[in-house]
Design a protein around this motif. Structure first.
Motif, short mmCIF file in Angstrom:
data_model
loop_
_atom_site.label_atom_id
_atom_site.label_comp_id
_atom_site.label_asym_id
_atom_site.label_seq_id
_atom_site.Cartn_x
_atom_site.Cartn_y
_atom_site.Cartn_z
N TYR A 74 13.43 5.16 -5.35
CA TYR A 74 13.27 4.57 -4.02
C TYR A 74 12.04 5.10 -3.28
O TYR A 74 11.86 4.82 -2.10
N ILE A 75 11.19 5.83 -4.00
CA ILE A 75 9.96 6.33 -3.39
C ILE A 75 8.88 6.37 -4.47
O ILE A 75 9.11 6.87 -5.57
N GLY A 76 7.71 5.75 -4.16
CA GLY A 76 6.63 5.72 -5.13
C GLY A 76 5.88 4.41 -5.07
O GLY A 76 6.11 3.57 -4.19
N PRO A 77 4.96 4.17 -6.02
CA PRO A 77 4.15 2.96 -6.01
C PRO A 77 5.00 1.70 -6.14
O PRO A 77 5.99 1.67 -6.89
N ALA A 78 4.61 0.67 -5.40
CA ALA A 78 5.33 -0.61 -5.42
C ALA A 78 4.31 -1.75 -5.35
O ALA A 78 3.21 -1.58 -4.82
N LYS A 79 4.73 -2.88 -5.86
CA LYS A 79 3.89 -4.08 -5.78
C LYS A 79 4.61 -5.14 -4.96
O LYS A 79 5.79 -5.41 -5.19
N VAL A 80 3.89 -5.75 -4.00
CA VAL A 80 4.42 -6.85 -3.20
C VAL A 80 3.82 -8.15 -3.70
O VAL A 80 2.61 -8.27 -3.86
N ASP A 179 0.86 -8.29 3.20
CA ASP A 179 0.09 -9.07 2.24
C ASP A 179 0.47 -8.67 0.81
O ASP A 179 0.92 -7.54 0.57
N PRO A 180 0.27 -9.58 -0.14
CA PRO A 180 0.46 -9.18 -1.54
C PRO A 180 -0.46 -8.02 -1.90
O PRO A 180 -1.58 -7.91 -1.38
N GLY A 181 0.00 -7.17 -2.79
CA GLY A 181 -0.84 -6.05 -3.21
C GLY A 181 -0.03 -4.83 -3.58
O GLY A 181 1.19 -4.89 -3.74
N ASN A 182 -0.73 -3.73 -3.72
CA ASN A 182 -0.13 -2.47 -4.16
C ASN A 182 0.06 -1.51 -2.99
O ASN A 182 -0.84 -1.33 -2.17
N TYR A 183 1.23 -0.91 -2.95
CA TYR A 183 1.62 -0.06 -1.83
C TYR A 183 2.36 1.17 -2.35
O TYR A 183 2.77 1.24 -3.51
N SER A 198 23.95 1.72 1.01
CA SER A 198 23.46 2.58 2.08
C SER A 198 22.33 1.90 2.84
O SER A 198 21.45 1.29 2.23
N PRO A 199 22.34 2.01 4.17
CA PRO A 199 21.16 1.58 4.91
C PRO A 199 19.97 2.48 4.56
O PRO A 199 20.15 3.64 4.17
N VAL A 200 18.76 1.92 4.64
CA VAL A 200 17.54 2.69 4.38
C VAL A 200 16.52 2.40 5.48
O VAL A 200 16.55 1.35 6.12
N ARG A 201 15.63 3.34 5.71
CA ARG A 201 14.44 3.11 6.52
C ARG A 201 13.31 2.87 5.54
O ARG A 201 12.74 3.79 4.95
N ALA A 202 12.99 1.61 5.33
CA ALA A 202 11.98 1.24 4.33
C ALA A 202 10.60 1.17 4.98
O ALA A 202 10.42 0.52 6.01
N VAL A 203 9.64 1.87 4.37
CA VAL A 203 8.26 1.87 4.87
C VAL A 203 7.30 1.68 3.72
O VAL A 203 7.58 2.06 2.57
N LEU A 204 6.15 1.07 4.02
CA LEU A 204 5.10 0.83 3.03
C LEU A 204 3.77 1.34 3.54
O LEU A 204 3.50 1.30 4.74
N ARG A 205 2.93 1.80 2.62
CA ARG A 205 1.57 2.19 2.95
C ARG A 205 0.64 1.61 1.88
O ARG A 205 0.87 1.80 0.69
N LYS A 206 -0.36 0.90 2.32
CA LYS A 206 -1.29 0.22 1.41
C LYS A 206 -2.03 1.22 0.54
O LYS A 206 -2.52 2.24 1.03
N ILE A 207 -2.11 0.93 -0.74
CA ILE A 207 -2.93 1.71 -1.66
C ILE A 207 -4.29 1.06 -1.76
O ILE A 207 -4.40 -0.14 -2.08
N GLU A 208 -5.33 1.79 -1.48
CA GLU A 208 -6.68 1.26 -1.57
C GLU A 208 -7.02 0.98 -3.03
O GLU A 208 -6.82 1.82 -3.91
N GLU A 209 -7.52 -0.22 -3.28
CA GLU A 209 -7.85 -0.62 -4.66
C GLU A 209 -9.14 0.06 -5.10
O GLU A 209 -10.03 0.30 -4.32
#
Length: 209
Positions: A74-80, A179-183, A198-209
């Motif tokens: 539940y924590i680490g690189p993700a793709k949207v 936006d689509p991309g890597n986070y 379980s409820p979660v506090r979901a957050v994303l941070r953009k990974i610079e390509e």
């Protein structure tokens, strides 16, 4: 450095829940006037309110509870990716995206347009998509929907197939501004020993390509 973006539904007394499920409630159960020093709140809610994860015990009496799940999922690189205007999400929809070695896949469908009410219909995940996603290396599937199955489903084929292929489920994300991309993703469940979700506090941070 890019800032973290909140992709969670705010938990308040107006948040819609599954029809028949426990309404969300927060109230001051012990006020500063009563205690002399602090306000103490009380929360009543379903484990599947708003942005949340499903543990396999949710749909399998022998399945893992929340505390048994690997928090590293539940924590680490993700793709949207964006898959809008679909009646369902199938393998052909997914083939159009580079998913090789994607561990965490988040799908924006845009189908839950009015977050103040529970949706009447959603595009479910076709069960055969589970094996395809597993072949790509996906271990966590997140959606901007309250379920991966049809809302009236009792068999829950997508839930079962995803779990059978080692995929975990994150539901109720708010991806309208993403936006689509890597986070980077963080959506950690609470350490609930017996819970089915379980409820979660979901957050994303953009990974610079």
């Amino acid at each position: 450095m890019n800032k973290w973006m909140d992709v969670s539904q705010p938990l308040n007394n107006n948040i819609p829940v599954w029809p028949g499920d426990t309404p969300f409630s927060y109230k001051i159960n012990w006020s500063k006037e009563e205690s002399g020093s602090v306000n103490v709140g009380q929360i009543t809610m379903s484990a599947h309110t708003g942005t949340h994860i499903d543990a396999p015990f949710h749909f399998d009496n022998e399945g893992k509870r929340v505390i048994e799940l690997d928090i590293n999922l539940y924590i680490g690189p993700a793709k949207v990716i964006h898959l809008t205007d679909r009646e369902s999400i199938c393998v052909e929809d997914l083939r159009g995206h580079q998913l090789s070695n994607v561990t965490r896949l988040l799908i924006y469908t845009g189908a839950w347009k009015n977050r103040s009410v529970f949706p009447e219909t959603i595009p479910p995940i076709e069960p055969e998509a589970a094996s395809y996603l597993a072949e790509q290396g996906v271990k966590l599937l997140g959606l901007d929907l309250p379920s991966v199955d049809k809302l009236d489903s009792k068999e829950l084929p997508a839930h079962h197939e995803l779990t059978r292929h080692g995929l975990h489920i994150l539901e109720g994300l708010v991806l309208d501004e993403i936006d689509p991309g890597n986070y980077e993703l963080a959506a950690l469940p609470l350490p609930l020993s017996e819970a089915d979700g379980s409820p979660v506090r979901a957050v994303l941070r953009k990974i610079e390509e």
